[in-house]
Design an enzyme around this catalytic site. Sequence first.
Site, PDB file in Angstrom:
ATOM      1  N   CYS A 181       0.840  -1.204   0.000  1.00 26.10           N
ATOM      2  CA  CYS A 181       0.000   0.000   0.000  1.00 26.10           C
ATOM      3  C   CYS A 181       0.873   1.251   0.000  1.00 26.10           C
ATOM      4  CB  CYS A 181      -0.958  -0.009   1.185  1.00 26.10           C
ATOM      5  SG  CYS A 181      -0.182  -0.052   2.814  1.00 26.10           S
TER       6      CYS A 181
ATOM      7  N   ALA B 177      -5.142  -1.934   9.742  1.00 24.92           N
ATOM      8  CA  ALA B 177      -4.158  -2.996   9.531  1.00 24.92           C
ATOM      9  C   ALA B 177      -4.634  -4.283  10.190  1.00 24.92           C
ATOM     10  CB  ALA B 177      -2.804  -2.582  10.092  1.00 24.92           C
ATOM     11  N   GLY B 178      -5.057  -5.232   9.377  1.00 24.63           N
ATOM     12  CA  GLY B 178      -5.511  -6.513   9.891  1.00 24.63           C
ATOM     13  C   GLY B 178      -4.344  -7.447  10.148  1.00 24.63           C
TER      14      GLY B 178
ATOM     15  N   ARG C  72      -0.158  -6.924   9.398  1.00 20.06           N
ATOM     16  CA  ARG C  72       0.791  -6.944  10.514  1.00 20.06           C
ATOM     17  C   ARG C  72       1.823  -8.058  10.355  1.00 20.06           C
ATOM     18  NH1 ARG C  72      -1.206  -3.649  14.677  1.00 20.06           N
ATOM     19  NH2 ARG C  72      -3.295  -2.864  14.192  1.00 20.06           N
TER      20      ARG C  72
END
Length: 318
Positions: free
Chosen positions: A133, A165-166, A170
């Site tokens: 991203c 941020a899932g 992470r």
Amino acid sequence: MDRTSSRCKVAIIGSGNIGTDLMIKVLRHGRHLEMGAMVGIDPASDGLARAKRLGVATTAQGVEGLLALPEFKDIGIAFDATSAGAHARHNELLQAHGVKVIDLTPAAIGPYVVPAINLDAELDAPNINMVTCGGQATIPMVAAVSRVAQVHYAEIVASIASKSAGPGTRANIDEFTETTSKAIEVIGGARKGKAIIVLNPAEPPLIMRDSVFVLSEVVDRDAIAASVKEMVASVQRYVPGYRLKQEVQFELIEKPANVPGVGLVSGLKTSIFLEVEGAAHYLPAYAGNLDIMTSAALSCAERLAERGKVRTLPSALV
């Protein structure tokens, strides 16, 4: 919405934030694309539940489950929105069945692609990597400078809301910095690149912010500013919420500085500050990091289908 007479069926692997946002984009805005399947590993995930409600075929058995679905025979493109560690195996299985892969992880098995820079150059690759991203947001700015000046060094800082941020994002932090740094050099045109990501825990969550610092040879500042604005407009064609936060800033560095991997260099420092507002298809507008990644991937898939680089189904069959 203008939909073409034949469309490519796609599968999305990864039912987290990125995969779910991408699914909604395909369903709402796909012109040459049709949702074929949503793939996850957590039967209770929100992404799989949404897909079921929207009439999309689902499996919670990962890629093996996708291969077993009757819908798989019609899949032309698979988006992998899982993790860099899992991608190699996913790619191997999908390639064996002739499926074009768009990689939204930092695995970078295939060539880096940022639509505003090099989309058409990599359409024949069986696997296309969307960098990260932060890379999608900042590398266009490095490329904007490098097309008018030799870039000695480029450093980017991507700040995203922690809530956006899932688990997959992470888990990919180390790969994020490595892949983005390399892509700054390969498609951004810098001799040396460095990337930093910040997960901002502020409440309420803040919009994605990106800082780009470029040290280049000394050229006309107006030429750089014009190139940057032109590139911003190119990105905005597929990410409307992408914009300059303020005017481009310049500083003449006359005393040579020691840049690791480059050596002593002087020149013109260009500072570019960006923000990316999301379209709020899944997460709220602060999650511009999701929006720029999924919008870039959607743009690539649309071009692949439009150019006939993948198998499509006549409208009577979709």
